[in-house]
Design an enzyme around this catalytic site. Structure first.
Site, PDB file in Angstrom:
ATOM      1  N   GLU A  13      -5.262  -0.427  -8.092  1.00 38.10           N
ATOM      2  CA  GLU A  13      -4.382  -0.954  -9.070  1.00 38.10           C
ATOM      3  C   GLU A  13      -5.179  -1.431 -10.365  1.00 38.10           C
ATOM      4  OE1 GLU A  13      -2.698  -3.760  -6.393  1.00 38.10           O
ATOM      5  OE2 GLU A  13      -1.723  -1.761  -5.491  1.00 38.10           O
ATOM      6  N   GLU A  32      -9.438   3.784   0.221  1.00 37.08           N
ATOM      7  CA  GLU A  32      -8.079   3.958   0.122  1.00 37.08           C
ATOM      8  C   GLU A  32      -7.240   4.951  -0.738  1.00 37.08           C
ATOM      9  OE1 GLU A  32      -6.972  -0.496   0.488  1.00 37.08           O
ATOM     10  OE2 GLU A  32      -7.210  -0.226  -1.700  1.00 37.08           O
ATOM     11  N   GLY A  79       0.889   0.976  -0.461  1.00 38.20           N
ATOM     12  CA  GLY A  79       2.133   0.207  -0.748  1.00 38.20           C
ATOM     13  C   GLY A  79       3.254   1.366  -0.445  1.00 38.20           C
ATOM     14  N   SER A  84      -1.303   1.526   3.843  1.00 36.10           N
ATOM     15  CA  SER A  84      -0.236   1.153   4.733  1.00 36.10           C
ATOM     16  C   SER A  84      -0.519   0.766   6.231  1.00 36.10           C
ATOM     17  CB  SER A  84       0.776   2.565   4.621  1.00 36.10           C
ATOM     18  OG  SER A  84       1.481   2.199   3.148  1.00 36.10           O
TER      19      SER A  84
HETATM   20  C1  PEP Z   1      -4.307  -2.479  -0.566  1.00 35.55           C
HETATM   21  O1  PEP Z   1      -3.697  -3.414  -1.153  1.00 35.55           O
HETATM   22  O2  PEP Z   1      -5.491  -2.229  -0.602  1.00 35.55           O
HETATM   23  C2  PEP Z   1      -3.460  -2.028   0.384  1.00 35.55           C
HETATM   24  C3  PEP Z   1      -4.131  -0.912   1.197  1.00 35.55           C
HETATM   25  O3  PEP Z   1      -1.945  -2.116   0.464  1.00 35.55           O
HETATM   26  P1  PEP Z   1      -1.058  -1.393   1.493  1.00 35.55           P
HETATM   27  O4  PEP Z   1      -1.485  -2.132   2.881  1.00 35.55           O
HETATM   28  O5  PEP Z   1       0.273  -2.454   1.163  1.00 35.55           O
HETATM   29  O6  PEP Z   1      -0.702  -0.096   1.160  1.00 35.55           O
END
Ligand code: PEP
Length: 250
Positions: A96, A166, A172, A212
């Site tokens: 992000e 990630e 998300g 997630s």
């Molecule tokens: C994150 O914010 O690093 C993340 C993995 O978010 P989420 O678990 O909501 O996908």
């Protein structure tokens, strides 16, 4: 054996009062785990979180920092500001921040070095977008991000860096990478570290999966050979749910 490190990333959620309430509930729920428990909270909540987690096994992290020590950078926070109040961890290069705030591999590398200079423990995020996955360039993206983030670090510091793999398309969205895909991507990252810094160092690096993660999938993910825990967004906002993820092995 590498330890499991499970970190919550609250993003822009919770006020200081909500932080207090959350920790009051969480601390008993995770008191008996051998896994490392971290909550990465908004800057405004750090002091409250640090105070509330004294004498507990919960560690506190920030979600970003500037690479300069001070100066005309309106709205920014430096590493020494974080350490002076007792912050232990800092997330660097979250997708992000890369997407909305011009974070680049170069600034992640600068921040990583400054974090270590100030005694902070960094969690560095890497991961491919959906388009990059569809274009078949995942391996290239994650190895390049890893190599550039760690550039110029000694083996000793590389070993102390936590990396969070990630995939952006899984953050998300409710979509999780399959256990095998997540494990393979993490193996790829570990191989890249081994190519540059040697096997011994690579085997010590904690590499989390993020995207997630929830209580219903944490166990299957965290039991994979190379996944050393998780960086958890949405599911870290509720103490019962987050504690189930931390206690996935109970
Ligand atoms: C994150 O914010 O690093 C993340 C993995 O978010 P989420 O678990 O909501 O996908």
């Amino acid at each position: 054996m590498r330890r499991k490190v499970i970190a919550g990333n609250w993003k822009m959620n919770k006020t200081p009062n909500e932080t207090k309430k959350f920790i009051e509930e969480l601390k008993a729920l995770v008191a008996n785990t051998e896994n490392e428990v971290i909550i990465c909270v908004p800057f405004i909540d750090l002091a409250t979180a640090i105070e509330m987690t004294k004498d507990t096994n919960i560690k506190v992290g920030a979600q970003n920092m500037h690479f300069k020590a001070n100066g005309a950078y309106t709205g920014e926070i430096s590493a020494n500001m974080l350490t002076e109040i007792g912050t232990e961890y800092v997330i660097l290069g979250h997708s992000e921040r890369r997407q909305y705030y011009n974070e680049t591999d170069e600034t992640v590398n600068l921040k990583l070095k400054v974090a270590f200079e100030n005694g902070l423990k960094p969690i560095v995020c890497v991961g491919e977008s959906l388009k990059q996955r569809e274009d078949g360039v995942t391996k290239n993206v994650i190895t390049t991000q890893t190599r550039l983030a760690l550039d110029g670090l000694t083996n000793e510091l590389v070993e102390k860096t936590v990396i969070a793999y990630e995939p952006i398309w899984a953050i998300g969205t409710g979509k999780t990478a399959s256990n095998e895909d997540a494990n393979d991507a993490i193996k790829t990252i570990r191989e890249e570290i081994a190519n540059i810094y040697g096997n011994e160092t690579a085997e010590k690096v904690i590499i989390q999966y993020g995207g997630s993660v929830k209580s219903s999938n944490a166990k299957e993910l965290f039991e994979m050979s190379d996944i050393d825990g998780g960086l958890v967004g949405g599911a870290s906002l509720e103490p019962q749910e987050f504690s189930k993820i931390v206690n996935y092995d109970k």
